[in-house]
Design an enzyme around this catalytic site. Structure first.
Site, PDB file in Angstrom:
ATOM      1  N   ARG A  43     -36.462  67.632  80.899  1.00 15.15           N
ATOM      2  CA  ARG A  43     -35.795  66.734  81.747  1.00 15.15           C
ATOM      3  C   ARG A  43     -35.998  65.253  81.683  1.00 15.15           C
ATOM      4  O   ARG A  43     -35.332  64.369  81.880  1.00 15.15           O
ATOM      5  CB  ARG A  43     -35.819  67.294  83.233  1.00 15.15           C
ATOM      6  CG  ARG A  43     -35.208  68.364  83.566  1.00 15.15           C
ATOM      7  CD  ARG A  43     -35.166  68.734  85.203  1.00 15.15           C
ATOM      8  NE  ARG A  43     -34.283  70.249  85.485  1.00 15.15           N
ATOM      9  CZ  ARG A  43     -34.156  70.499  86.544  1.00 15.15           C
ATOM     10  NH1 ARG A  43     -34.726  70.109  87.740  1.00 15.15           N
ATOM     11  NH2 ARG A  43     -33.847  71.870  86.473  1.00 15.15           N
ATOM     12  N   ASP A 152     -25.962  61.084  98.167  1.00 18.56           N
ATOM     13  CA  ASP A 152     -26.748  61.782  97.118  1.00 18.56           C
ATOM     14  C   ASP A 152     -27.756  60.721  96.926  1.00 18.56           C
ATOM     15  O   ASP A 152     -27.572  59.482  96.922  1.00 18.56           O
ATOM     16  CB  ASP A 152     -25.981  61.935  95.936  1.00 18.56           C
ATOM     17  CG  ASP A 152     -26.597  63.038  95.024  1.00 18.56           C
ATOM     18  OD1 ASP A 152     -26.305  64.304  95.045  1.00 18.56           O
ATOM     19  OD2 ASP A 152     -27.574  62.488  94.179  1.00 18.56           O
TER      20      ASP A 152
END
Length: 280
Positions: A43, A152
């Site tokens: 990632r 978020d």
């Protein structure tokens, strides 16, 4: 840990992995067990390369320097996934439309207000789905004090969500009637939310494990597929904080693999799989 990599891949040691783990925990409450080193590498390595570093160590040195504070958000974003879809876990939206929104409509028509919260909105499919549910049950909601807060930790996906623009493929899960009612073509095969529905969502960047500039309470909170990243203490603390922000009788919707273990301490009762009601 095996740190043998191709020449083009950034060097990654166990010390680097432990450092990423600490950063993720301290910055966002995200917990990676020891078994997730390969996941972390996959990632983050792209960000390491894109920033011109040949090792995780030099990249992390930069991220933790005053000059790298902006890149810290990109690192946290890389460590989390943003897989979402419109009307994901349809039973939640059925419950929202049949139970929650009629109560909101009655409240606001009597002079009150209605608030819903998408607590990890990602690229916006969840809060826009919530807004479509509101407008389907309560067509004049935009003329009243009704809002859908969408937050978020990732500023990039919040900006994308706020644009209200999606590809045709991304909107396949939206029923045809809702799609034609709430969206219009905007070129290059994309669709955009338009009309009164755009008055409902408010998009903000928010770290769920930091302080919240939120004073009011909500009729319903969606916090789905978020706590899977947290350790038990962080997870249970978040459930308590979310429960505190629910109206009496309000509902918390969680992901299909998530459970509120501390529900009695939070004043929550489970009314259906992954749906909890605030009882006090």
């Amino acid at each position: 840990m095996n740190n043998m990599r191709l020449a083009s891949e950034p060097d990654f040691t166990d010390a680097d992995f432990q450092r990423v783990r600490r950063i993720a925990q301290e910055e966002a409450g995200i917990h990676f067990p020891e078994s997730k080193s390969t996941l972390v590498y996959s990632r983050v390595s792209r960000r390491v390369r894109e920033m011109g570093h040949t090792s995780f160590r030099s990249y992390l040195d930069y991220v933790q320097s005053p000059a790298g504070r902006g890149e810290m958000e990109n690192l946290i974003c890389a460590l989390t996934t943003n897989v979402t879809n419109f009307f994901r876990e349809k039973n939640h939206f059925t419950h929202l439309e049949e139970v929650v929104i009629p109560n909101i409509a009655a409240t606001v028509r009597s002079g009150g207000r209605g608030r819903l919260w998408s607590a990890a909105c990602s690229t916006g499919q969840e809060p826009w789905s919530m807004a479509m549910s509101v407008m389907s049950v309560f067509p004049d909601a935009a003329n009243h004090d009704v809002r859908v807060l969408a937050t978020d930790i990732n500023g990039q996906v919040v900006a994308q969500a706020a644009s209200g623009i999606y590809t045709e493929e991304e909107t396949e899960a939206i029923p045809a009637g809702k799609k034609s009612q709430f969206m219009t073509p905007c070129g290059q095969g994309n669709l955009r939310f338009s009309g009164n529905i755009c008055r409902l969502p408010a998009f903000r960047v928010l770290n769920l494990n930091a302080n919240w500039p939120i004073k009011g309470t909500f009729s319903a909170i969606f916090c789905r597929n978020v706590v899977i990243y947290f350790d038990e203490e962080t997870r249970e603390n978040l459930w308590r904080r979310l429960a505190d922000r629910l109206d009496p009788g309000g509902f918390l919707y969680v992901g299909h693999s998530e459970r509120v273990v501390s529900r009695s301490q939070c004043g929550l009762e489970q009314v259906a799989p992954t749906i909890y009601r605030k009882v006090y």
